[in-house]
Design a protein around this motif. Structure first.
Motif, PDB file in Angstrom:
ATOM      1  N   ASP B 144       0.918  -1.256  -0.035  1.00  0.00           N
ATOM      2  CA  ASP B 144      -0.010   0.062   0.168  1.00  0.00           C
ATOM      3  C   ASP B 144       0.736   1.385  -0.050  1.00  0.00           C
ATOM      4  OD1 ASP B 144      -2.578  -1.690   0.353  1.00  0.00           O
ATOM      5  OD2 ASP B 144      -1.994  -1.653   2.338  1.00  0.00           O
ATOM      6  N   LYS B 148       0.994   3.990  -3.008  1.00  0.00           N
ATOM      7  CA  LYS B 148       0.613   5.325  -2.838  1.00  0.00           C
ATOM      8  C   LYS B 148       1.669   6.262  -3.205  1.00  0.00           C
ATOM      9  CE  LYS B 148      -1.934   5.137   1.620  1.00  0.00           C
ATOM     10  NZ  LYS B 148      -1.965   5.105   2.819  1.00  0.00           N
ATOM     11  N   THR B 151       1.560   6.772  -7.079  1.00  0.00           N
ATOM     12  CA  THR B 151       0.736   7.613  -7.511  1.00  0.00           C
ATOM     13  C   THR B 151       1.027   8.958  -7.086  1.00  0.00           C
ATOM     14  OG1 THR B 151      -0.922   5.898  -6.955  1.00  0.00           O
ATOM     15  CG2 THR B 151      -1.925   8.157  -6.871  1.00  0.00           C
ATOM     16  N   GLN B 155       1.012  12.284  -9.490  1.00  0.00           N
ATOM     17  CA  GLN B 155       0.528  13.488  -9.084  1.00  0.00           C
ATOM     18  C   GLN B 155       1.305  14.931  -9.129  1.00  0.00           C
ATOM     19  OE1 GLN B 155      -1.228  12.525  -5.330  1.00  0.00           O
ATOM     20  NE2 GLN B 155      -3.303  11.761  -6.427  1.00  0.00           N
ATOM     21  N   GLU B 241      -2.365  -5.469  -9.295  1.00  0.00           N
ATOM     22  CA  GLU B 241      -3.440  -4.583  -9.065  1.00  0.00           C
ATOM     23  C   GLU B 241      -3.184  -3.427  -8.402  1.00  0.00           C
ATOM     24  OE1 GLU B 241      -6.891  -5.266 -10.166  1.00  0.00           O
ATOM     25  OE2 GLU B 241      -7.287  -3.369  -9.079  1.00  0.00           O
ATOM     26  N   GLN B 242      -2.267  -3.375  -7.514  1.00  0.00           N
ATOM     27  CA  GLN B 242      -1.604  -2.269  -6.542  1.00  0.00           C
ATOM     28  C   GLN B 242      -1.365  -1.057  -7.537  1.00  0.00           C
ATOM     29  OE1 GLN B 242       2.492  -2.997  -5.182  1.00  0.00           O
ATOM     30  NE2 GLN B 242       2.095  -4.750  -5.881  1.00  0.00           N
ATOM     31  N   ARG B 244      -2.937   0.110 -10.142  1.00  0.00           N
ATOM     32  CA  ARG B 244      -4.137   0.514 -10.920  1.00  0.00           C
ATOM     33  C   ARG B 244      -4.159   2.024 -10.697  1.00  0.00           C
ATOM     34  NH1 ARG B 244      -8.566  -1.736 -13.367  1.00  0.00           N
ATOM     35  NH2 ARG B 244      -8.332  -3.902 -12.376  1.00  0.00           N
ATOM     36  N   SER B 245      -3.923   2.397  -9.179  1.00  0.00           N
ATOM     37  CA  SER B 245      -4.375   3.914  -9.149  1.00  0.00           C
ATOM     38  C   SER B 245      -3.372   4.878  -9.661  1.00  0.00           C
ATOM     39  CB  SER B 245      -4.698   4.345  -7.477  1.00  0.00           C
ATOM     40  OG  SER B 245      -3.181   4.054  -7.067  1.00  0.00           O
ATOM     41  N   ALA B 246      -2.191   4.320  -9.704  1.00  0.00           N
ATOM     42  CA  ALA B 246      -1.080   5.299 -10.307  1.00  0.00           C
ATOM     43  C   ALA B 246      -1.399   5.254 -11.895  1.00  0.00           C
ATOM     44  CB  ALA B 246       0.165   4.483 -10.051  1.00  0.00           C
ATOM     45  N   ILE B 248      -4.413   5.058 -13.379  1.00  0.00           N
ATOM     46  CA  ILE B 248      -5.758   5.920 -13.659  1.00  0.00           C
ATOM     47  C   ILE B 248      -5.030   7.166 -13.416  1.00  0.00           C
ATOM     48  CG2 ILE B 248      -7.655   6.498 -12.487  1.00  0.00           C
ATOM     49  CD1 ILE B 248      -8.129   3.951 -11.984  1.00  0.00           C
ATOM     50  N   GLU B 249      -4.256   7.637 -12.539  1.00  0.00           N
ATOM     51  CA  GLU B 249      -3.774   8.999 -12.357  1.00  0.00           C
ATOM     52  C   GLU B 249      -2.930   9.552 -13.581  1.00  0.00           C
ATOM     53  OE1 GLU B 249      -4.369  10.474  -9.153  1.00  0.00           O
ATOM     54  OE2 GLU B 249      -3.578  12.179 -10.009  1.00  0.00           O
ATOM     55  N   SER B 344      -7.276  -6.405  -1.020  1.00  0.00           N
ATOM     56  CA  SER B 344      -7.158  -6.151  -2.477  1.00  0.00           C
ATOM     57  C   SER B 344      -8.087  -7.003  -3.128  1.00  0.00           C
ATOM     58  CB  SER B 344      -5.611  -6.690  -2.848  1.00  0.00           C
ATOM     59  OG  SER B 344      -5.523  -6.897  -4.345  1.00  0.00           O
TER      60      SER B 344
END
Ligand code: SF4
Lengths: 479, 466
Positions: B144, B148, B151, B155, B241-242, B244-246, B248-249, B344
């Motif tokens: 996690d 983060k 990501t 950002q 899967e971890q 994914r957020s990056a 999408i970012e 997850s």
């Protein structure tokens, strides 16, 4: 910080048995030994780390860390303190607190954790370690331990040394305080003899205690308790019946030695198992103290005879390496192992000490280094990695002996390196240890691998046709 | 479809999990000329450093804001300022990566606010990037904190752009990939004439190379410019899967679309990667890949004799667990015990009955009749007690050499894993004993026509006296 912890810290800083401290003014002494750390330029473990180093070697108890995963999750099972029996000390227990515990307090989880540990593992005692977050939110581990101890009928020992209280060294002492407050003197040994001693501040790293114990066995001296290497809870709890004690000289447990002298009249001396003459001095001092307290006077004579035999055996074994090691230059960067105790062994084997660190040495140590190495001894106060690297690369030294942190400084400079820190895997104590150290240095220095790895790639030395000048067969360069 | 359960215990015994700040620091270590800093007390950094040094056998740059009790209560502004200035002066990195710890999160330091003030006060720091991530260690786990951080890097640094380079792809490797995995992916991607940009890139910084000069920061890794220019790419490949957020970012900020690969271990999983690359590049699958695929098929058939039917216990972070678990399932093994560190979406897709969020004690208890333990090096004590072999995956692995170079992605990586695990079973082969197949009492009785056998069993019978 809880008032009791503040009091404890002031107390251990005001250590009257510490000569370094006695030399300070009253005002200076109050400030303690804690140096203000430089943010962004600090290295070293926290007080919790220090407390764990000091106490975890007690092999049959459960060591339970109260805090979030950071403290125990990245540090468990990473020390090489050895046990001759129980292995429970290598099982990791932590409350691994979550967000809700931070908000509502972690005391309930701690209490339930103690119960689970006792129900599942039934250890003779549980040691509970405080950490930063749980200290900050005000969890009272003393109260929880007291309640749990009463409820479950077992000693539950609070070790109040949260990381942010200070550095590793303070943690050693705070851990030791927990023994003084809650453990030592709470049980009686099955029997006592006139030859019972405590060894204080020895953690049996890589089994080093076992390089020394045969010597004591041969003299009929019994280790009533080693605090805390290869220790059992009951031994520590009944250690107050020893006749004499040796405080291993890192000073990390001087408070234990001094307070046991005050409380139980156990005389102690400060000594070291590193280095041949240090080892002999330690045996002499132990025997003398024991004879003063009623052991047979022949012990002294027997000790001298043993020292004579063992020293001769060690020196002759070390001397055998002289032809191979003469003139080799050593860079000695140490924290835990006293520099000067190693220096004489290196010199006996014909080596020169190109430099030694004195960062953690006392004034007295420095005098002694001068005595052994001469005035031009290269004493290094605080060498930054870049300088170490340069010194090695420029071949001012042939080998570096240091702690694990600087290992890669040496290896990246393609220089031989030997670990002499706490986490090392070789044992260097006693007569045997010094012989082993010299043997290891020889093995490292004489390894042909250094010539291999320093050899530049042929195409870097010579131009495109250079393969020939390096003596390769023509066929190899043709393709 | 697996059921997800959480351990009910109060006390964690033999942790599987590592902390968020450590995962975050690890992500920063994949950036070039970077100094990661934990905002907390010195011990957290010291422990993290020792752990990573023991795993990689490399010098690890990692600093601390050295908070103590007083500074914690007063707030960490001064310590962060001092740390940033000190690091700037001594190490002069191009990026300082700051992650918080439990201590400073409990106090509630507003680090973003602190950094704004520091920026205003110290224009001399303008050329140095500073990225902050909130990673309390009382929540989440290593993966996690890592996710983060990646990501946050996107950002903070990635900028929108109109440039599109047809042959560039971004790759976001999850924390379960090794430097060797990244190197392998680079080769695979380059085989399609595509140019990969990795974020982060441990294959540059932690691959064990010998530099010419000693540097106090990371050396190698993703350069800051590469992160700024993520928007130039054709597509983003997120591994695990971890990530994914990056991914999408990146898409939100720059419009670059992403493909998510929940694993790259396994034949089908690797096929998906190769097929995707072929489509993106618009070229046929190169001969090299085809050949590797057929080697893998051969390896899987060879290894299925040893792996098929074996009972496996795995303890790993979700993406690692999913990759290794699914592959072993595809090889015919049975996932008897699965323990992981954090939640997850991949967990319920795992081919087993139950996945527990727990520790190595939970794993050990569930593994009593398993043939193989798969977890990090801390599983060595459990494997010893269970008397079964341990296959080491993930961090920390402090008792083996060459962890950085382990490869388990793509056809070649999968072939490696099939052989490694097959070899473990070959080495721990079961030799039969003469008393291994005893007859049941009923059969024995039948053989003696029901008389003596029963009489003897009742004890004190006449045949002994005779
Ligand atoms: S500094 Fe505090 S939070 Fe960090 S490891 Fe030490 S006790 Fe734990």
């Amino acid at each position: 910080m809880a008032a009791t912890l503040k009091q404890k810290i002031a107390d251990v800083f005001d250590e009257s048995g510490c000569d370094k401290n006695l030399a300070k003014s009253a005002h200076e002494r109050k400030k303690g030994c804690a140096k203000q750390l430089q943010p962004g330029a600090a290295a070293g473990g926290c007080a919790f780390d220090g407390a764990k180093i000091a106490l975890q070697p007690i092999a049959d108890v459960a060591h339970l860390v109260h805090g979030p995963i950071a403290c125990e999750g990245s540090s468990w099972d990473n020390r090489s303190s050895a046990s001759s029996g129980p292995q429970l000390y290598r099982t990791s227990f932590t409350t691994d607190i979550n967000e809700l515990d931070v908000i509502y307090g972690g005391e309930k989880r701690l209490y339930r954790s103690i119960r689970e540990v006792i129900e599942k593992y039934d250890p003779p005692a549980v040691f509970v370690y405080q950490t930063c977050v749980t200290a900050l939110i005000g969890d009272d581990i003393e109260a929880v331990c007291k309640a749990a101890g009463a409820k479950f009928g077992k000693p539950v020992i609070p070790v109040n040394a949260p990381g942010f209280a200070g550095a590793k060294n303070l943690g050693n002492k705070l851990g030791a305080e927990a023994l003084l407050d809650y453990v030592i003197g709470t049980e009686e040994p099955a029997f006592t003899t006139a030859y019972d001693v405590n060894i204080i501040g020895e953690y049996n790293v890589s089994g080093e205690l076992w390089q020394v114990k045969p010597l004591l066995d041969a003299l009929g001296i019994r280790i009533l308790s080693c605090i805390s290497g290869d220790a059992r809870y009951k031994e520590v709890a009944s250690s107050h019946r020893a006749k004499a004690a040796m405080m291993v000289c890192s000073k990390s447990m001087i408070n234990v030695a001094r307070k046991m002298e005050d409380r139980y009249g156990i005389p102690f001396f400060e000594g070291s198992f590193y280095g041949i003459s240090d080892m002999s001095d330690a045996l002499r001092n132990l025997s003398r103290l024991l004879v003063d307290r009623g052991a047979g006077a022949d012990l002294i004579e027997r000790t001298e005879a043993l020292i004579g035999a063992e020293e001769a055996r060690a020196w002759s074994r070390i001397k055998a390496y002289t032809p191979r090691l003469a003139g080799k230059r050593v860079l000695l960067i140490t924290g835990g192992v006293k520099s000067w105790s190693v220096v004489s062994a290196l010199q006996e084997a014909g080596m020169e000490v190109a430099g030694t660190s004195v960062k953690k040495s006392t004034k007295e140590d420095k005098e002694r280094i001068k005595e052994i190495m001469g005035d031009d001894a290269h004493m290094i106060d605080d060498m930054v990695p870049r300088e170490m690297y340069a010194m090695l690369r420029d071949a001012k030294a042939d080998i570096m002996l240091s702690g694990g942190r600087s290992q890669f400084v040496a290896l990246k400079a393609r220089m031989p390196w030997l670990d002499i820190n706490q986490e090392r895997h070789y044992a260097y104590a006693g007569y045997e240890g010094m012989v082993d150290l010299v043997r290891e240095i020889d093995r490292t220095l004489s390894n042909p691998v250094w010539a291999q790895v320093r050899r530049p790639a042929p195409w870097d030395v010579a131009g495109p046709l250079g393969a020939k000048t390096l003596g390769f067969p023509a066929a190899a360069s043709a393709s | 479809m697996a059921r997800i359960i959480e351990s009910k215990k109060s006390c964690t015994v033999n942790p599987l999990k590592m902390s968020q700040p450590l995962g975050s620091s690890y992500a920063f270590l994949g950036m070039d000329a970077c100094m990661p800093v934990m905002h907390g007390s010195q011990g957290c950094t010291s422990f993290g450093l020792v752990l990573l040094v023991r795993h990689f056998r490399e010098a690890i740059p990692l600093q601390t804001t050295a908070m103590n009790e007083v500074t914690t209560i007063l707030g960490g502004y001064e310590n962060i300022e001092k740390a940033v200035l000190n690091i700037h002066k001594r190490a002069n990195p191009r990026l300082i990566g700051i992650c918080s710890t439990g201590l400073t999160e409990t106090k509630g330091d507003d680090v973003d606010g602190f950094l704004r003030l520091i920026r205003e006060k110290h224009p001399e720091l303008d050329s140095m990037a500073i990225v902050y991530v909130s990673t309390p260690d009382y929540a989440g786990a290593f993966q996690d904190g890592y996710a983060k951080t990646v990501t946050a890097l996107v950002q903070e640094l990635a900028t929108p752009t109109d440039v599109r380079l047809a042959n560039v792809v971004n790759v976001l490797p999850g924390s379960h990939l090794t430097p060797g995995d990244i190197e392998e992916l680079r080769e695979i991607i380059e085989a399609f004439d595509l140019m990969p940009v990795f974020l982060p890139d441990h294959s540059g910084s932690l691959d064990g190379h010998i530099p010419n000069e000693f540097t106090p920061t990371t050396l190698g890794g993703t350069p800051i410019e590469a992160v700024r220019n993520l928007g130039n790419a054709r597509a983003t490949l997120a591994i695990g899967e971890q990530m994914r957020s990056a991914a999408i970012e990146i898409e939100m900020r720059t419009g670059v679309p992403y493909h998510l690969f929940d694993r790259l271990l396994g034949l089908e999983a690797s096929d998906r990667l190769i097929q995707t690359l072929s489509r993106i590049a618009g070229v046929a699958v190169p001969h090299k890949c085809r050949r590797q695929r057929s080697q893998l098929i051969d390896a899987m058939m060879d290894a299925h004799f040893m792996i098929g039917g074996k009972k496996i216990a795995i303890g790993a972070e979700p993406d690692m667990l999913y990759g290794v678990g699914q592959f072993l399932h595809e090889m015919g093994a049975q996932l008897v015990a699965c323990v992981t560190t954090t939640h997850s979406p991949v967990l319920e897709r795992l081919n087993c009955d139950e996945v527990m969020i727990g520790d190595l004690e939970d794993l050990e208890q569930r593994a009593t009749d398993c043939d193989l333990l798969v977890t990090h090096a801390h599983g060595r004590q459990a494997a010893g007690r269970l008397g079964i072999p341990l296959h080491r995956v993930g961090i920390p692995c402090f008792d083996r050499l060459g962890n950085a170079h382990d490869v388990s992605v793509g056809y070649r990586g999968t072939r490696n894993v099939a052989f490694q695990i097959g070899n473990i079973f070959l080495a721990h082969g079961h030799a039969h004993r003469p008393d291994e197949w005893p007859l049941p009492a009923a059969s024995l009785a039948a053989a003696s026509l029901g008389s003596e056998a029963t009489a003897c069993e009742s004890g004190g019978c006449a045949c002994e006296a005779a």
